[in-house]
Design an enzyme around this catalytic site. Structure first.
Site, PDB file in Angstrom:
ATOM      1  N   ASN A 191     -12.637  -0.612  -4.741  1.00 22.93           N
ATOM      2  CA  ASN A 191     -12.421  -0.941  -6.149  1.00 22.93           C
ATOM      3  C   ASN A 191     -13.652  -1.644  -6.725  1.00 22.93           C
ATOM      4  O   ASN A 191     -13.988  -2.742  -6.307  1.00 22.93           O
ATOM      5  CB  ASN A 191     -11.186  -1.841  -6.276  1.00 22.93           C
ATOM      6  CG  ASN A 191     -10.932  -2.307  -7.683  1.00 22.93           C
ATOM      7  OD1 ASN A 191     -11.553  -1.863  -8.638  1.00 22.93           O
ATOM      8  ND2 ASN A 191      -9.993  -3.229  -7.822  1.00 22.93           N
TER       9      ASN A 191
ATOM     10  N   TYR B 269       0.845  -1.194   0.000  1.00 23.16           N
ATOM     11  CA  TYR B 269       0.000   0.000   0.000  1.00 23.16           C
ATOM     12  C   TYR B 269       0.881   1.245   0.000  1.00 23.16           C
ATOM     13  O   TYR B 269       0.591   2.222  -0.683  1.00 23.16           O
ATOM     14  CB  TYR B 269      -0.922   0.008   1.226  1.00 23.16           C
ATOM     15  CG  TYR B 269      -1.937  -1.103   1.205  1.00 23.16           C
ATOM     16  CD1 TYR B 269      -3.109  -1.002   0.467  1.00 23.16           C
ATOM     17  CD2 TYR B 269      -1.729  -2.274   1.943  1.00 23.16           C
ATOM     18  CE1 TYR B 269      -4.044  -2.025   0.451  1.00 23.16           C
ATOM     19  CE2 TYR B 269      -2.657  -3.302   1.932  1.00 23.16           C
ATOM     20  CZ  TYR B 269      -3.811  -3.173   1.185  1.00 23.16           C
ATOM     21  OH  TYR B 269      -4.734  -4.191   1.162  1.00 23.16           O
TER      22      TYR B 269
ATOM     23  N   GLU C   1      -1.647 -16.570 -10.641  1.00 28.23           N
ATOM     24  CA  GLU C   1      -0.729 -15.733 -11.399  1.00 28.23           C
ATOM     25  C   GLU C   1       0.712 -16.217 -11.287  1.00 28.23           C
ATOM     26  O   GLU C   1       1.460 -16.158 -12.265  1.00 28.23           O
ATOM     27  CB  GLU C   1      -0.860 -14.277 -10.957  1.00 28.23           C
ATOM     28  CG  GLU C   1      -2.200 -13.684 -11.367  1.00 28.23           C
ATOM     29  CD  GLU C   1      -2.337 -12.193 -11.054  1.00 28.23           C
ATOM     30  OE1 GLU C   1      -1.340 -11.563 -10.670  1.00 28.23           O
ATOM     31  OE2 GLU C   1      -3.461 -11.671 -11.215  1.00 28.23           O
TER      32      GLU C   1
ATOM     33  N   CYS D 200      -6.513  -5.277  -7.426  1.00 29.57           N
ATOM     34  CA  CYS D 200      -6.290  -4.920  -6.026  1.00 29.57           C
ATOM     35  C   CYS D 200      -5.776  -6.123  -5.222  1.00 29.57           C
ATOM     36  O   CYS D 200      -5.203  -5.941  -4.152  1.00 29.57           O
ATOM     37  CB  CYS D 200      -7.557  -4.340  -5.403  1.00 29.57           C
ATOM     38  SG  CYS D 200      -9.024  -5.348  -5.600  1.00 29.57           S
ATOM     39  N   HIS D 201      -5.937  -7.328  -5.749  1.00 26.31           N
ATOM     40  CA  HIS D 201      -5.432  -8.515  -5.059  1.00 26.31           C
ATOM     41  C   HIS D 201      -3.898  -8.552  -5.040  1.00 26.31           C
ATOM     42  O   HIS D 201      -3.312  -9.293  -4.267  1.00 26.31           O
ATOM     43  CB  HIS D 201      -5.989  -9.795  -5.703  1.00 26.31           C
ATOM     44  CG  HIS D 201      -5.601  -9.991  -7.133  1.00 26.31           C
ATOM     45  ND1 HIS D 201      -6.282  -9.359  -8.166  1.00 26.31           N
ATOM     46  CD2 HIS D 201      -4.618 -10.714  -7.707  1.00 26.31           C
ATOM     47  CE1 HIS D 201      -5.729  -9.717  -9.321  1.00 26.31           C
ATOM     48  NE2 HIS D 201      -4.718 -10.533  -9.069  1.00 26.31           N
TER      49      HIS D 201
END
Length: 155
Positions: A115, A92, A150, A123-124
């Site tokens: 979001n 963040y 991912e 945002c993950h």
């Protein structure tokens, strides 16, 4: 008026929304409480197809017109989120520095929480300052699944 479609993804029901030819929503829905589902538009069909490819590890970025609804600050944060590479994570605080507000990590967290186009605006991929997984609108288990997906896709 926003058109809504419910997509049954590998991580649960996702609510896709379109307005004026732009994706406006991708949120989690635990169960469908609406008495009907609106017919899919070509854009919502395209979004579903790209999400399927993403979940199958065949897509690393999305090519969809987006209009997330929020404040100017939130939109600035969401734009910065879209620049986080597939399979990477940032804190963040790093996002706060990137948008020119180095002491704004908490405000970035609040914008992250609002979001409206999750996954596509990733945002993950945002973690705590110590690298630990913290908060996610869809629940930490979904955040873990997306990050694991991912990491596998990068190999």
């Amino acid at each position: 008026m926003e058109k809504i479609y419910f997509y049954h993804s590998p991580i649960g029901v996702l609510v896709l929304g379109e307005e004026d030819g732009h994706l406006t929503r991708l949120t989690y829905q635990e169960e469908i409480t609406t008495p009907h589902v609106m017919e899919k538009t070509p854009l919502l069909d395209q979004a579903e197809r790209q999400l399927m490819e993403y979940f199958q590890g065949e897509r690393t970025d999305f090519e969809l017109p987006l209009i997330p609804k929020g404040t100017a600050f939130q939109k600035m944060v969401w734009q910065a989120l879209q620049e986080i590479p597939y399979g990477a994570t940032v804190s963040y605080g790093e996002i706060a520095k990137k948008i020119g507000n180095p002491k704004g990590a908490r405000a970035v967290g609040m914008a992250n929480n609002k979001n409206p186009i999750s996954i596509i605006i990733p945002c993950h991929r945002v973690v705590g300052a110590d690298g630990k997984l913290v908060g996610y609108g869809g629940g930490l288990e979904k955040k873990i699944l997306l990050l694991e997906l991912e990491v596998k896709g990068k190999k």
